[in-house]
Design an enzyme around this catalytic site. Sequence first.
Site, PDB file in Angstrom:
ATOM      1  N   ASN A  71     -17.762   0.622 -38.842  1.00  0.00           N
ATOM      2  CA  ASN A  71     -17.049  -0.454 -38.151  1.00  0.00           C
ATOM      3  C   ASN A  71     -16.983  -1.701 -39.030  1.00  0.00           C
ATOM      4  O   ASN A  71     -18.009  -2.157 -39.560  1.00  0.00           O
ATOM      5  CB  ASN A  71     -17.769  -0.768 -36.833  1.00  0.00           C
ATOM      6  CG  ASN A  71     -17.033  -1.799 -36.013  1.00  0.00           C
ATOM      7  OD1 ASN A  71     -17.132  -2.995 -36.256  1.00  0.00           O
ATOM      8  ND2 ASN A  71     -16.271  -1.337 -35.048  1.00  0.00           N
ATOM      9  N   LYS A 361       0.104   5.718   3.087  1.00  0.00           N
ATOM     10  CA  LYS A 361       1.077   6.754   2.721  1.00  0.00           C
ATOM     11  C   LYS A 361       2.475   6.332   3.139  1.00  0.00           C
ATOM     12  O   LYS A 361       2.711   6.011   4.302  1.00  0.00           O
ATOM     13  CB  LYS A 361       0.737   8.059   3.454  1.00  0.00           C
ATOM     14  CG  LYS A 361       1.743   9.160   3.227  1.00  0.00           C
ATOM     15  CD  LYS A 361       1.722  10.223   4.316  1.00  0.00           C
ATOM     16  CE  LYS A 361       2.494   9.820   5.570  1.00  0.00           C
ATOM     17  NZ  LYS A 361       3.961   9.802   5.404  1.00  0.00           N
ATOM     18  N   CYS A 452       5.275  12.147   8.965  1.00  0.00           N
ATOM     19  CA  CYS A 452       4.157  11.671   9.794  1.00  0.00           C
ATOM     20  C   CYS A 452       3.028  12.695   9.849  1.00  0.00           C
ATOM     21  O   CYS A 452       1.847  12.342   9.833  1.00  0.00           O
ATOM     22  CB  CYS A 452       4.636  11.365  11.205  1.00  0.00           C
ATOM     23  SG  CYS A 452       5.917  10.096  11.233  1.00  0.00           S
TER      24      CYS A 452
HETATM   25 MG    MG Z   1     -14.429  -5.349 -35.597  1.00  0.00          MG
END
Ligand code: MG
Length: 519
Positions: A71, A361, A452
């Site tokens: 990272n 619904k 319904c």
């Molecule tokens: Mg970063």
Amino acid sequence: MAQVDYSLYLVTDSTMIPESSTFLKQVEAAIENGATLVQLREKSISTLDFVDRAKQVHELTKKKGIPLIINDRIDVALAIDAEGVHIGQDDMPATLARKLLGPNKILGVTCSTPEEVKVVVTESVADYVGLGTVYQTNTKKDVTDPEGTGPLGIRKMLRVLGDYNSTATRQIRSVAIGGINHSNADKVLTQCQVGSHKLDGVAIVSCIMAAEDAAKATRDLLHVIKNPPAWTRGVSHGTNNAVLRTKVIELAEEKPLVHHITNNVVKNFSANVTLAIGASPIMSELPEEFEEFASGIPNIALVLNLGTPSESLMKIFKHALQVYNKYGKHVVFDPVACGASKARLQCTKALLNAGQMSVIKGNLGEIMAIRKLSSTYTPPASSSNGGDMRGVDSIAKLTEPEILSLAYEVARDFQAVVVITGEMNYVVDAYGSSVRVKGGNRLMGYITGTGCSLGSTIAAFLAAKADGSGDGDFYIFDAVVGALEVYNSAGYDAAQHASTPGSFMTQFIDNLYEHTSTY
Ligand code: MG
Ligand code: 3NM
């Protein structure tokens, strides 16, 4: 680099390791039990320690033949010859990172908006994007959307990527990140699909790194990822669906009661449908007995149907809603024709304010009308001009992504599972989960009460476990999908035997009976 397997992407975090373990033990457990790729992510560590740790993790990943991604720190990645780098929007620009890394390293970029994805595809130097934040997470504090975008937000980004990939020679892959765990990994993967374009995997931090048993956590995740539940594979008229079968068994075992407060046109038909699927109808408008029902009967749910509203009925609706809420019993709300007049919309608003619905619904026009209650909603340009309703029928038209966003917004605003009915039915919850269920047959439109009575069927499925053992949003979602499956497959099958409304109706009732008793 050979085709990278992004399906279970471990992103490390050394700040959440359980007492009983160590950082390296957690990472090793993940690698040994199915993680397909690892990102070393350290936010407060010296360069010396970072390089050291990177080397140690690299030993583990090399042994297993999976890539290690670093990272942010291109220098660290180059120093230890890691397989790639992952950068965020505030890090080194991707084009520069690519220059430094050369053509063969894996480069990943975090994106939180469709605009950021557009930049990535325009630059075309990344190998994959990390799309987030899907769900709320405690792991990363500075995310763009702390609530999470839900699958719908990820879909918007995937659409940009899919458009690019459909013509590009070099594909950019994708993973989703943020709050993903055992309970939602399958949903994320199956719901984040735009056309044929899907996510390549899920990226996980805390669900593995903070787990007491990281090996098991990884295995369980892998299992969920590799075995999506039947309903998530796109629900059709399949009658051999495992979830559905469980629902039907529950129905048969529990013999639930469906309390209807519904309109005069459909009472008889709804009662027959309720009986056909193995539940019992009660059509009571006597407020004095509501408390006794809701408190005394374990497997009961309520249908509130706005079909023939009146002032006196409104009082009864509200009272029933409050009593059923008080005892934690499910309520299915059918806002019939709520967009047809101001007065009806007012009634709808009053009921939604008066209590909690488990399920709302309606057809598209009805759900669009409800959406207008909670915001300054302007229907997308693709919808019809003017009203969305003609009598009780919807005349609105939206594209599928617009329908899904609409349903999600209503689900979120009213914390209910929303069903939009039509040729295709959509079930969407407040977290953005969605399932499509194919409609049964057009002949259902010729028989009053088929809409319904779907409400009755949903209520019966919900009531089958209304004693509390089946609580939770996922349960509701599941039950609703089960109900829609049974109902529409009965309609589909009926049309194979009958081509006119009268005989279709009898055949439909017969099929409902058979579909819920032959499992
Ligand atoms: Mg970063
Ligand atoms: N990036 P967990 S969310 C590293 O939205 C990271 O870009 C995010 O952790 C983004 O799996 C995140 O524990 C943390 O929720 C995800």
